[in-house]
Scaffold this motif. Structure first.
Motif, mmCIF file in Angstrom:
data_model
loop_
_atom_site.group_PDB
_atom_site.id
_atom_site.type_symbol
_atom_site.label_atom_id
_atom_site.label_comp_id
_atom_site.label_asym_id
_atom_site.label_seq_id
_atom_site.Cartn_x
_atom_site.Cartn_y
_atom_site.Cartn_z
ATOM 1 N N TYR A 111 -0.046 -22.239 1.031
ATOM 2 C CA TYR A 111 -0.231 -22.887 2.326
ATOM 3 C C TYR A 111 -0.998 -22.028 3.320
ATOM 4 C CZ TYR A 111 3.307 -26.417 1.140
ATOM 5 O OH TYR A 111 4.011 -27.434 0.569
ATOM 6 N N ARG A 112 -0.536 -20.797 3.513
ATOM 7 C CA ARG A 112 -1.027 -19.993 4.623
ATOM 8 C C ARG A 112 -2.196 -19.086 4.271
ATOM 9 N NH1 ARG A 112 -0.703 -21.422 9.296
ATOM 10 N NH2 ARG A 112 -0.575 -19.321 10.144
ATOM 11 N N SER A 113 -2.297 -18.677 3.000
ATOM 12 C CA SER A 113 -3.293 -17.658 2.665
ATOM 13 C C SER A 113 -4.238 -18.107 1.561
ATOM 14 C CB SER A 113 -2.584 -16.357 2.249
ATOM 15 O OG SER A 113 -1.727 -15.903 3.267
ATOM 16 N N GLY A 114 -4.414 -19.403 1.391
ATOM 17 C CA GLY A 114 -5.326 -19.888 0.367
ATOM 18 C C GLY A 114 -6.757 -19.481 0.656
ATOM 19 N N LEU A 144 -8.241 -29.106 -5.286
ATOM 20 C CA LEU A 144 -7.452 -29.570 -4.147
ATOM 21 C C LEU A 144 -7.152 -28.348 -3.293
ATOM 22 C CD1 LEU A 144 -6.041 -31.930 -2.764
ATOM 23 C CD2 LEU A 144 -4.034 -31.488 -4.198
ATOM 24 N N LEU A 145 -7.941 -28.183 -2.224
ATOM 25 C CA LEU A 145 -7.900 -26.976 -1.412
ATOM 26 C C LEU A 145 -6.744 -26.994 -0.410
ATOM 27 C CD1 LEU A 145 -11.721 -26.722 -0.646
ATOM 28 C CD2 LEU A 145 -10.419 -25.158 -2.107
ATOM 29 N N SER A 146 -6.358 -25.808 0.017
ATOM 30 C CA SER A 146 -5.411 -25.659 1.116
ATOM 31 C C SER A 146 -6.184 -25.468 2.413
ATOM 32 C CB SER A 146 -4.509 -24.441 0.870
ATOM 33 O OG SER A 146 -3.788 -24.098 2.040
ATOM 34 N N ASP A 147 -5.720 -26.104 3.487
ATOM 35 C CA ASP A 147 -6.358 -25.878 4.791
ATOM 36 C C ASP A 147 -5.623 -24.801 5.592
ATOM 37 O OD1 ASP A 147 -4.069 -27.074 5.812
ATOM 38 O OD2 ASP A 147 -5.051 -28.957 6.351
ATOM 39 N N ARG A 148 -4.707 -24.090 4.915
ATOM 40 C CA ARG A 148 -3.985 -22.949 5.463
ATOM 41 C C ARG A 148 -3.090 -23.318 6.643
ATOM 42 N NH1 ARG A 148 -8.708 -21.429 3.507
ATOM 43 N NH2 ARG A 148 -9.878 -21.899 5.384
ATOM 44 N N SER A 149 -2.531 -24.525 6.604
ATOM 45 C CA SER A 149 -1.561 -24.942 7.624
ATOM 46 C C SER A 149 -0.229 -25.239 6.938
ATOM 47 C CB SER A 149 -2.061 -26.180 8.370
ATOM 48 O OG SER A 149 -2.094 -27.307 7.509
ATOM 49 N N ILE A 150 0.846 -25.169 7.709
ATOM 50 C CA ILE A 150 2.168 -25.520 7.188
ATOM 51 C C ILE A 150 2.357 -27.020 7.357
ATOM 52 C CG2 ILE A 150 4.648 -25.183 7.405
ATOM 53 C CD1 ILE A 150 3.173 -22.744 6.403
ATOM 54 N N PRO A 179 5.970 -33.206 8.451
ATOM 55 C CA PRO A 179 7.202 -32.530 8.053
ATOM 56 C C PRO A 179 7.068 -31.903 6.677
ATOM 57 C CG PRO A 179 7.414 -34.885 7.712
ATOM 58 C CD PRO A 179 6.094 -34.678 8.389
ATOM 59 N N ALA A 180 7.933 -30.941 6.362
ATOM 60 C CA ALA A 180 7.871 -30.268 5.069
ATOM 61 C C ALA A 180 8.149 -31.276 3.961
ATOM 62 C CB ALA A 180 8.887 -29.134 5.022
ATOM 63 N N PRO A 181 7.274 -31.393 2.969
ATOM 64 C CA PRO A 181 7.494 -32.348 1.879
ATOM 65 C C PRO A 181 8.678 -31.930 1.014
ATOM 66 C CG PRO A 181 5.573 -30.985 1.429
ATOM 67 C CD PRO A 181 6.021 -30.648 2.811
ATOM 68 N N PRO A 218 1.440 -18.902 -4.607
ATOM 69 C CA PRO A 218 1.541 -17.580 -3.977
ATOM 70 C C PRO A 218 2.739 -16.800 -4.517
ATOM 71 C CG PRO A 218 2.476 -19.229 -2.527
ATOM 72 C CD PRO A 218 1.931 -19.972 -3.725
ATOM 73 N N GLU A 219 2.808 -15.544 -4.115
ATOM 74 C CA GLU A 219 3.915 -14.680 -4.527
ATOM 75 C C GLU A 219 5.254 -15.219 -4.027
ATOM 76 O OE1 GLU A 219 5.453 -10.121 -3.512
ATOM 77 O OE2 GLU A 219 3.760 -11.035 -2.456
ATOM 78 N N THR A 220 5.302 -15.625 -2.752
ATOM 79 C CA THR A 220 6.518 -16.167 -2.147
ATOM 80 C C THR A 220 6.419 -17.678 -2.112
ATOM 81 O OG1 THR A 220 6.749 -14.182 -0.782
ATOM 82 C CG2 THR A 220 8.026 -16.121 -0.139
ATOM 83 N N LEU A 221 7.370 -18.349 -2.753
ATOM 84 C CA LEU A 221 7.276 -19.799 -2.922
ATOM 85 C C LEU A 221 8.197 -20.540 -1.967
ATOM 86 C CD1 LEU A 221 7.402 -20.008 -6.815
ATOM 87 C CD2 LEU A 221 5.377 -20.137 -5.373
ATOM 88 N N PRO A 222 7.694 -21.560 -1.269
ATOM 89 C CA PRO A 222 8.601 -22.485 -0.598
ATOM 90 C C PRO A 222 9.494 -23.126 -1.652
ATOM 91 C CG PRO A 222 6.328 -22.845 0.103
ATOM 92 C CD PRO A 222 6.281 -21.917 -1.067
ATOM 93 N N PRO A 223 10.778 -23.343 -1.361
ATOM 94 C CA PRO A 223 11.697 -23.874 -2.386
ATOM 95 C C PRO A 223 11.203 -25.142 -3.059
ATOM 96 C CG PRO A 223 12.918 -23.180 -0.439
ATOM 97 C CD PRO A 223 11.459 -23.091 -0.088
ATOM 98 N N GLU A 224 10.548 -26.037 -2.298
ATOM 99 C CA GLU A 224 10.136 -27.317 -2.863
ATOM 100 C C GLU A 224 9.064 -27.154 -3.947
ATOM 101 O OE1 GLU A 224 10.089 -26.538 0.322
ATOM 102 O OE2 GLU A 224 11.801 -27.646 1.133
ATOM 103 N N THR A 225 8.228 -26.116 -3.831
ATOM 104 C CA THR A 225 7.153 -25.953 -4.807
ATOM 105 C C THR A 225 7.671 -25.499 -6.167
ATOM 106 O OG1 THR A 225 6.724 -23.654 -4.163
ATOM 107 C CG2 THR A 225 5.512 -25.362 -2.990
#
Length: 311
Positions: free
Chosen positions: A125-128, A170-176, A179-181, A205-212
């Motif tokens: 999300y943030r550092s793509g 499918l690119l990331s626009d580096r935003s959160i 609402p969180a999916p 990424p190294e640190t994963l949001p739980p949903e991913t």
């Protein structure tokens, strides 16, 4: 017979008349083996699921609304644990391991093979950084797709991707995303992506949001990318253990060694350190990577994935 055509995500079964209910559950299992079954009973003696073979869960009747929603959510999620063989996930041992470079060039190489239609999903999300590596402006994005109203389908996915070197990205626009999916959105993304593209390469990424983690659960192969330095290798060992403890079979997880050069720990030493085999190595070539990024071009023709010990 009707059940086979409907393909329900979950079946709610009234257990009044225990024997006939279990006969019904057995019939459901034969028609639709993967469909989870929730039983309901007002008889406390029936609440032991070990005594009701064929049911995924038994709840008291009437169930509390929140508990029912939680249980349905969980059994449906568990039923979607089957691997998608064309879903390849790349996970760095630590930030800066070069997983994105490997994903980008692997996809470009696969695009030249007959019958392949690769898709990269940039899951950071943030550092793509894929848009920078491809020298592409982010128009459609992963965030747009995950938060769009309406059902996620192949048409929406095709409209969101960027094309480069025969690869859909499918690119990331580096935003959160807000609402969180939830996990079900990622499960749907996996279903749609793997049905329309092959293979699907996911750069996480190294640190994963739980949903991913839903993507990891469904991956046919997970490539854990590490550099040869000791800190990265220790983190790789920890990540590997976490993946196995989460229920992912060992044969789905593979170690890839990146940025290797003379004087580093060799592949065999790394295998001894990690107590697991190294699938492939990439040599260190900062100049080639820098030129690739400046030109927005792939470098796979110069360095393909190599087996341990080769140069």
């Amino acid at each position: 017979t009707k059940l086979m055509h409907v393909e329900p995500e979950v079946v709610l079964l009234d257990l009044e008349g225990n024997d006939s209910a279990l006969t019904c559950a057995d019939g459901i299992r034969q028609c639709s083996p993967g469909t989870p079954i929730l039983g309901f009973t007002d008889q406390p003696s029936f609440l032991d699921p070990n005594g009701l073979a064929g049911l995924d869960l038994v709840l008291p009747f009437p169930p509390a609304a929140e508990e029912l929603a939680r249980c349905v959510n969980e059994v449906v999620r568990q039923s979607l644990f089957d691997a998608k063989e064309n879903l390849l996930v790349f996970l760095p041992a630590k930030a800066g391991s070069g997983a994105t470079t490997i994903v980008r060039n692997t996809a470009a190489a696969l695009a030249e093979l007959p019958g392949k239609r690769p898709l990269i999903i940039e899951g950071d999300y943030r550092s793509g950084v894929l848009s920078f590596m491809l020298d592409q402006k982010v128009e459609g994005s992963l965030q747009d797709l995950l938060t769009a109203s309406g059902e996620l389908d192949g048409f929406r996915l095709d409209q969101a991707v960027t094309e480069r070197d025969g690869v859909s990205v499918l690119l990331s626009d580096r935003s959160i995303p807000e609402p969180a999916p939830g996990w079900e959105v990622y499960a749907r993304l996996v279903e749609v992506a793997t049905a329309h593209y092959s293979p699907v390469l996911v750069d996480l990424p190294e640190t994963l949001p739980p949903e991913t983690r839903e993507i990891l659960r469904r991956a046919g192969k997970i490539f854990l990318v590490s550099t040869p330095d000791v800190v990265a290798l220790k983190l790789a060992g920890r990540t590997y253990s976490e993946l196995i403890l989460s229920g992912i079979p060992k044969d789905r997880v593979h170690v890839v060694l990146n940025r290797w050069q003379e004087g580093d720990l060799g592949p065999r030493e790394v295998e001894g350190f990690l107590q697991r085999p190294v699938l492939h190595i990439f040599p260190n070539d900062d100049r080639a990577v820098r030129t690739s990024v400046l030109r927005g071009e792939a470098i796979f023709r110069k360095y393909l994935m190599r087996k341990p010990g080769t140069r």
